[in-house]
Design a protein around this motif. Structure first.
Motif: not given
Length: 80
Positions: A5, A7-8, A27, A58, A64
């Motif tokens: 994604s 925002c990873y 984030k 998530c 992440c």
């Protein structure tokens, strides 16, 4: 490997360049350093609990968080 994604790996904001009198956000976490003239008048850590809640469910949260933390540690090392 599936695409990550947007925002990873971006839970923490960049710290190599400090910007005064402005919120710097990623984030989940962020910061603000206030200056009046040449005197620092305050530092504040910002935490977005709603974003943290999104991250906590998530499926990529562990990797992440590791990537985000590794990036932050490298930035800290470069500032030393």
């Amino acid at each position: 490997m599936k695409p990550a994604s947007a925002c990873y790996g971006k839970m923490f904001p960049p710290t190599l360049v400090k910007t005064d009198n402005k919120e710097i956000r990623a984030k989940v976490f962020g910061y603000r350093i206030d200056h009046t003239g040449v005197v620092e008048t305050g530092r504040r850590v910002i935490t977005d609990l709603e974003a943290w809640g999104e991250c906590s469910v998530c499926p990529d949260r562990e990797s992440c968080f590791r990537l985000s933390t590794g990036t932050l540690l490298m930035e800290i090392a470069l500032q030393s």
